[in-house]
Write a protein that holds these residues in place. Structure first.
Motif, mmCIF file in Angstrom:
data_model
loop_
_atom_site.group_PDB
_atom_site.id
_atom_site.type_symbol
_atom_site.label_atom_id
_atom_site.label_comp_id
_atom_site.label_asym_id
_atom_site.label_seq_id
_atom_site.Cartn_x
_atom_site.Cartn_y
_atom_site.Cartn_z
ATOM 1 N N ILE A 151 0.844 -1.198 0.000
ATOM 2 C CA ILE A 151 0.000 0.000 0.000
ATOM 3 C C ILE A 151 0.880 1.249 0.000
ATOM 4 O O ILE A 151 1.919 1.302 0.653
ATOM 5 C CB ILE A 151 -1.007 0.041 1.178
ATOM 6 N N GLU A 152 0.455 2.198 -0.789
ATOM 7 C CA GLU A 152 1.061 3.528 -0.840
ATOM 8 C C GLU A 152 -0.023 4.493 -0.405
ATOM 9 O O GLU A 152 -1.048 4.632 -1.076
ATOM 10 C CB GLU A 152 1.561 3.861 -2.246
ATOM 11 N N GLN A 192 6.233 5.677 -8.563
ATOM 12 C CA GLN A 192 6.485 5.127 -7.229
ATOM 13 C C GLN A 192 5.739 3.800 -7.050
ATOM 14 O O GLN A 192 6.291 2.840 -6.506
ATOM 15 C CB GLN A 192 6.052 6.126 -6.156
ATOM 16 N N CYS A 193 4.528 3.747 -7.508
ATOM 17 C CA CYS A 193 3.732 2.522 -7.388
ATOM 18 C C CYS A 193 4.316 1.401 -8.253
ATOM 19 O O CYS A 193 4.441 0.257 -7.799
ATOM 20 C CB CYS A 193 2.285 2.786 -7.769
ATOM 21 N N TYR A 218 -0.073 -6.762 -6.317
ATOM 22 C CA TYR A 218 -0.946 -5.596 -6.362
ATOM 23 C C TYR A 218 -0.333 -4.452 -5.564
ATOM 24 O O TYR A 218 0.302 -4.675 -4.537
ATOM 25 C CB TYR A 218 -2.329 -5.907 -5.752
ATOM 26 N N VAL A 219 -0.547 -3.254 -6.056
ATOM 27 C CA VAL A 219 -0.242 -2.050 -5.285
ATOM 28 C C VAL A 219 -1.566 -1.319 -5.103
ATOM 29 O O VAL A 219 -2.270 -1.055 -6.072
ATOM 30 C CB VAL A 219 0.782 -1.134 -6.000
ATOM 31 N N ILE A 271 -9.928 6.243 0.014
ATOM 32 C CA ILE A 271 -10.221 5.954 -1.386
ATOM 33 C C ILE A 271 -9.109 5.043 -1.867
ATOM 34 O O ILE A 271 -7.929 5.319 -1.646
ATOM 35 C CB ILE A 271 -10.290 7.238 -2.234
ATOM 36 N N ARG A 272 -9.475 3.943 -2.520
ATOM 37 C CA ARG A 272 -8.495 2.952 -2.954
ATOM 38 C C ARG A 272 -8.543 2.760 -4.460
ATOM 39 O O ARG A 272 -9.608 2.639 -5.053
ATOM 40 C CB ARG A 272 -8.804 1.619 -2.262
ATOM 41 N N HIS A 273 -7.347 2.748 -5.067
ATOM 42 C CA HIS A 273 -7.189 2.353 -6.471
ATOM 43 C C HIS A 273 -6.213 1.195 -6.489
ATOM 44 O O HIS A 273 -5.158 1.261 -5.853
ATOM 45 C CB HIS A 273 -6.655 3.509 -7.330
ATOM 46 N N ILE A 274 -6.563 0.145 -7.200
ATOM 47 C CA ILE A 274 -5.744 -1.064 -7.225
ATOM 48 C C ILE A 274 -5.006 -1.164 -8.552
ATOM 49 O O ILE A 274 -5.612 -1.122 -9.617
ATOM 50 C CB ILE A 274 -6.613 -2.320 -7.015
#
Length: 133
Positions: free
Chosen positions: A42-43, A68-69, A81-82, A97-100
């Motif tokens: 996770i970032e 970076q991801c 996954y990041v 808020i999450r983006h995969i």
């Protein structure tokens, strides 16, 4: 924020200072958290701007954070996954808020990054060899 992400998605994320590359002596990634099985990084980007937080929800990952991801994928094939996390404590109704990002969608960029790191590593080794005392 990491603990809230763990609670919200029922996946335990632990603190990890650095992930050392499986492919290079000079390459690493410093995530904000990693799943216990090592497959998800996770970032987390914290903001106090509700507008910026909502922009991330609708427009996705900020362009300045994409490299970076992808770097997380480049250090280890174990990372599948990041999760890019936007955290805003001013939005209690939706603080996360999450983006995969999925590794398979970035194979070309991962390989390009690894090639660049190999080149830099070779140049550094050459310089160090020339400057031995």
């Amino acid at each position: 924020a990491r603990d809230l992400v763990s609670k919200m998605f029922s996946i335990k994320f632990i603190e990890k200072g650095a992930i050392i590359s499986d492919f290079s002596k000079i390459h690493l990634h410093s995530p904000d958290g990693i799943s216990e099985d090592g497959s998800i990084v996770i970032e987390i980007k914290c903001t106090r701007s509700g507008a910026k937080h909502l922009k991330r929800e609708f427009e996705g990952i900020d362009k300045e954070h994409i490299a970076q991801c992808i770097n997380a994928f480049a250090v280890s094939d174990e990372i599948k996954y990041v999760w890019f996390i936007s955290y805003c404590d001013y939005r209690p109704e939706k603080p996360i808020i999450r983006h995969i990002m999925n590794r398979i969608d970035y194979i070309k960029e991962i390989e390009q990054g690894r090639d660049k790191i190999k080149k830099i590593e070779a140049e550094l080794e050459d310089k160090l060899t020339k400057h031995k005392f």
